[in-house]
Write a protein that holds these residues in place. Structure first.
Motif, PDB file in Angstrom:
ATOM      1  N   SER A   1       0.473  -0.988   0.287  1.00 42.79           N
ATOM      2  CA  SER A   1       0.068   0.144   0.100  1.00 42.79           C
ATOM      3  C   SER A   1       0.907   1.154  -0.480  1.00 42.79           C
ATOM      4  O   SER A   1       0.213   2.279  -0.060  1.00 42.79           O
ATOM      5  N   LEU A   2       2.121   1.197   0.837  1.00 40.34           N
ATOM      6  CA  LEU A   2       2.531   2.425   0.705  1.00 40.34           C
ATOM      7  C   LEU A   2       3.446   2.347  -0.092  1.00 40.34           C
ATOM      8  O   LEU A   2       3.646   3.727  -1.169  1.00 40.34           O
ATOM      9  N   THR A   3       3.920   1.510  -1.673  1.00 37.42           N
ATOM     10  CA  THR A   3       4.000   1.415  -2.949  1.00 37.42           C
ATOM     11  C   THR A   3       3.064   2.286  -3.370  1.00 37.42           C
ATOM     12  O   THR A   3       3.502   3.224  -4.883  1.00 37.42           O
ATOM     13  N   GLU A   4       1.795   2.079  -3.680  1.00 35.03           N
ATOM     14  CA  GLU A   4       1.018   2.814  -3.881  1.00 35.03           C
ATOM     15  C   GLU A   4       0.567   3.606  -4.071  1.00 35.03           C
ATOM     16  O   GLU A   4       0.281   4.645  -4.811  1.00 35.03           O
ATOM     17  N   GLU A   5       0.554   4.269  -2.535  1.00 36.91           N
ATOM     18  CA  GLU A   5       0.552   5.648  -2.463  1.00 36.91           C
ATOM     19  C   GLU A   5       1.523   7.007  -2.578  1.00 36.91           C
ATOM     20  O   GLU A   5       1.187   8.296  -3.314  1.00 36.91           O
TER      21      GLU A   5
ATOM     22  N   ASP B   1       8.831   6.587  -5.009  1.00 39.74           N
ATOM     23  CA  ASP B   1      10.158   6.587  -3.671  1.00 39.74           C
ATOM     24  C   ASP B   1      10.819   5.208  -3.904  1.00 39.74           C
ATOM     25  O   ASP B   1       9.830   3.808  -3.559  1.00 39.74           O
ATOM     26  N   VAL B   2      11.658   5.937  -3.928  1.00 39.86           N
ATOM     27  CA  VAL B   2      12.504   4.080  -4.879  1.00 39.86           C
ATOM     28  C   VAL B   2      12.617   3.451  -3.866  1.00 39.86           C
ATOM     29  O   VAL B   2      13.119   1.718  -3.796  1.00 39.86           O
ATOM     30  N   ARG B   3      13.368   4.331  -2.651  1.00 41.92           N
ATOM     31  CA  ARG B   3      13.684   3.522  -1.852  1.00 41.92           C
ATOM     32  C   ARG B   3      12.423   2.678  -1.229  1.00 41.92           C
ATOM     33  O   ARG B   3      13.202   1.720  -0.387  1.00 41.92           O
ATOM     34  N   THR B   4      11.203   2.937  -1.183  1.00 39.27           N
ATOM     35  CA  THR B   4      10.375   2.043  -0.568  1.00 39.27           C
ATOM     36  C   THR B   4       9.901   0.626  -1.572  1.00 39.27           C
ATOM     37  O   THR B   4       9.937   0.163  -1.020  1.00 39.27           O
ATOM     38  N   LEU B   5       9.721   1.139  -2.582  1.00 39.65           N
ATOM     39  CA  LEU B   5       9.908   0.032  -3.905  1.00 39.65           C
ATOM     40  C   LEU B   5      10.743  -1.028  -3.931  1.00 39.65           C
ATOM     41  O   LEU B   5      11.077  -1.821  -3.809  1.00 39.65           O
TER      42      LEU B   5
ATOM     43  N   TYR C   1      10.639  -3.043  -0.802  1.00 37.28           N
ATOM     44  CA  TYR C   1       8.853  -3.928  -1.297  1.00 37.28           C
ATOM     45  C   TYR C   1       9.502  -5.156  -2.516  1.00 37.28           C
ATOM     46  O   TYR C   1       9.513  -6.435  -1.844  1.00 37.28           O
ATOM     47  N   ALA C   2      10.437  -4.457  -2.825  1.00 42.33           N
ATOM     48  CA  ALA C   2      10.713  -5.802  -4.325  1.00 42.33           C
ATOM     49  C   ALA C   2      11.824  -6.395  -3.785  1.00 42.33           C
ATOM     50  O   ALA C   2      11.594  -7.986  -4.667  1.00 42.33           O
ATOM     51  N   ASN C   3      12.416  -6.491  -2.508  1.00 39.33           N
ATOM     52  CA  ASN C   3      13.601  -7.219  -2.077  1.00 39.33           C
ATOM     53  C   ASN C   3      13.199  -8.307  -1.177  1.00 39.33           C
ATOM     54  O   ASN C   3      13.431  -8.853  -1.295  1.00 39.33           O
ATOM     55  N   GLU C   4      12.025  -7.666  -0.272  1.00 38.31           N
ATOM     56  CA  GLU C   4      11.379  -8.733  -0.398  1.00 38.31           C
ATOM     57  C   GLU C   4      10.421  -9.889  -0.356  1.00 38.31           C
ATOM     58  O   GLU C   4       9.659 -10.322  -0.171  1.00 38.31           O
ATOM     59  N   LEU C   5       9.531  -9.172  -1.685  1.00 40.14           N
ATOM     60  CA  LEU C   5       9.293  -9.631  -2.596  1.00 40.14           C
ATOM     61  C   LEU C   5      10.385 -11.087  -3.336  1.00 40.14           C
ATOM     62  O   LEU C   5       9.947 -12.006  -3.077  1.00 40.14           O
ATOM     63  N   ARG C   6      11.788 -10.710  -3.563  1.00 40.73           N
ATOM     64  CA  ARG C   6      12.226 -11.874  -3.907  1.00 40.73           C
ATOM     65  C   ARG C   6      12.800 -12.204  -2.738  1.00 40.73           C
ATOM     66  O   ARG C   6      12.676 -14.155  -3.074  1.00 40.73           O
ATOM     67  N   GLN C   7      12.653 -12.266  -1.473  1.00 43.14           N
ATOM     68  CA  GLN C   7      13.393 -13.390  -0.530  1.00 43.14           C
ATOM     69  C   GLN C   7      12.238 -14.304   0.038  1.00 43.14           C
ATOM     70  O   GLN C   7      12.105 -15.567  -0.058  1.00 43.14           O
TER      71      GLN C   7
ATOM     72  N   ILE D   1      11.636   0.925 -11.238  1.00 44.10           N
ATOM     73  CA  ILE D   1      12.583   1.675  -9.929  1.00 44.10           C
ATOM     74  C   ILE D   1      12.798   1.527 -11.364  1.00 44.10           C
ATOM     75  O   ILE D   1      13.698   2.913 -11.768  1.00 44.10           O
ATOM     76  N   LEU D   2      13.898   1.732 -12.109  1.00 46.83           N
ATOM     77  CA  LEU D   2      14.619   1.521 -13.799  1.00 46.83           C
ATOM     78  C   LEU D   2      13.606   2.043 -14.506  1.00 46.83           C
ATOM     79  O   LEU D   2      14.321   3.224 -15.256  1.00 46.83           O
ATOM     80  N   ASN D   3      12.227   2.371 -14.347  1.00 48.12           N
ATOM     81  CA  ASN D   3      11.724   3.135 -15.280  1.00 48.12           C
ATOM     82  C   ASN D   3      11.463   5.053 -15.072  1.00 48.12           C
ATOM     83  O   ASN D   3      11.540   6.041 -15.550  1.00 48.12           O
ATOM     84  N   PHE D   4      12.229   5.258 -13.348  1.00 47.79           N
ATOM     85  CA  PHE D   4      12.385   6.400 -12.311  1.00 47.79           C
ATOM     86  C   PHE D   4      13.378   6.402 -12.735  1.00 47.79           C
ATOM     87  O   PHE D   4      14.562   7.631 -12.935  1.00 47.79           O
ATOM     88  N   GLU D   5      14.252   5.718 -12.595  1.00 49.64           N
ATOM     89  CA  GLU D   5      16.515   5.897 -12.368  1.00 49.64           C
ATOM     90  C   GLU D   5      16.892   4.422 -13.650  1.00 49.64           C
ATOM     91  O   GLU D   5      17.224   3.797 -12.671  1.00 49.64           O
TER      92      GLU D   5
END
Length: 183
Positions: free
Chosen positions: A13-17, A21-25, A28-34, A48-52
């Protein structure tokens, strides 16, 4: 006790809000990977790569995802892109090595730990390099890395004795000799 599924829901929900926010993304992505939700994690890293486009952390993470799925050529493209940014550093290589070691991609982990160490010696990296070499049964390199780990202040007798990564070394005479040198 943390309710992991609730925490993941909150992160999502934070990534949707805060969709930019690259740090939040990244978190979240690292948690999904784990959680081995590779497709979902990959989608977030790509966002993230779309932004940076030169975000080394996202590129390294995508390399790990690719290696984890035995897509080595794809992984190497991500690493090459990270290198081409000119900002990849020893910590990025070490992080790549660590994630690969955890994913049981030990040959690849050793390769990236060697790159990290070439940029600056670190006892923790030598220790994990020793783990990777031991897991692929490269005993000579495992013992060399383990000795370097100890010389650089990382590792204890108890830690080494309790680390199952070193099971392949235990019947080698060098193992007891190394342990006897540790105070």
């Amino acid at each position: 006790q943390l309710d992991h599924s609730k925490a993941m829901g909150l992160l999502k929900s934070l990534t949707e809000e805060y969709p930019r926010d690259v740090r939040t993304l990244l978190f979240y992505a690292n948690e999904l990977r784990q959680e081995k939700k590779f497709d979902e994690a990959g989608a977030v890293y790509n966002k993230i790569l779309n932004f940076e486009p030169n975000n080394v952390k996202a590129l390294v993470a995508l390399a790990v995802l690719s290696y984890s799925q035995n897509k080595n050529e794809e992984a190497e493209v991500y690493v090459a892109k990270a290198v081409s940014t000119g900002t990849i550093n020893r910590n990025d290589y070490a992080r790549l090595g660590f994630y690969l070691l955890v994913a049981d991609k030990n040959k690849e982990a050793a390769f990236y730990y060697e790159k990290a160490i070439a940029m600056g010696a670190d006892g923790f990296d030598y220790y994990n390099l020793a783990c990777a070499y031991a897991k692929i049964n490269d005993k000579d390199n495992a013992f060399n890395a383990l000795e370097s780990s100890l010389k650089n202040g990382y590792g204890s007798k108890q830690q080494i004795e309790n680390d199952s990564d070193f099971d392949s070394l235990r019947n080698d005479g060098r193992y007891e000799e190394l342990l006897s040198k540790i105070k």
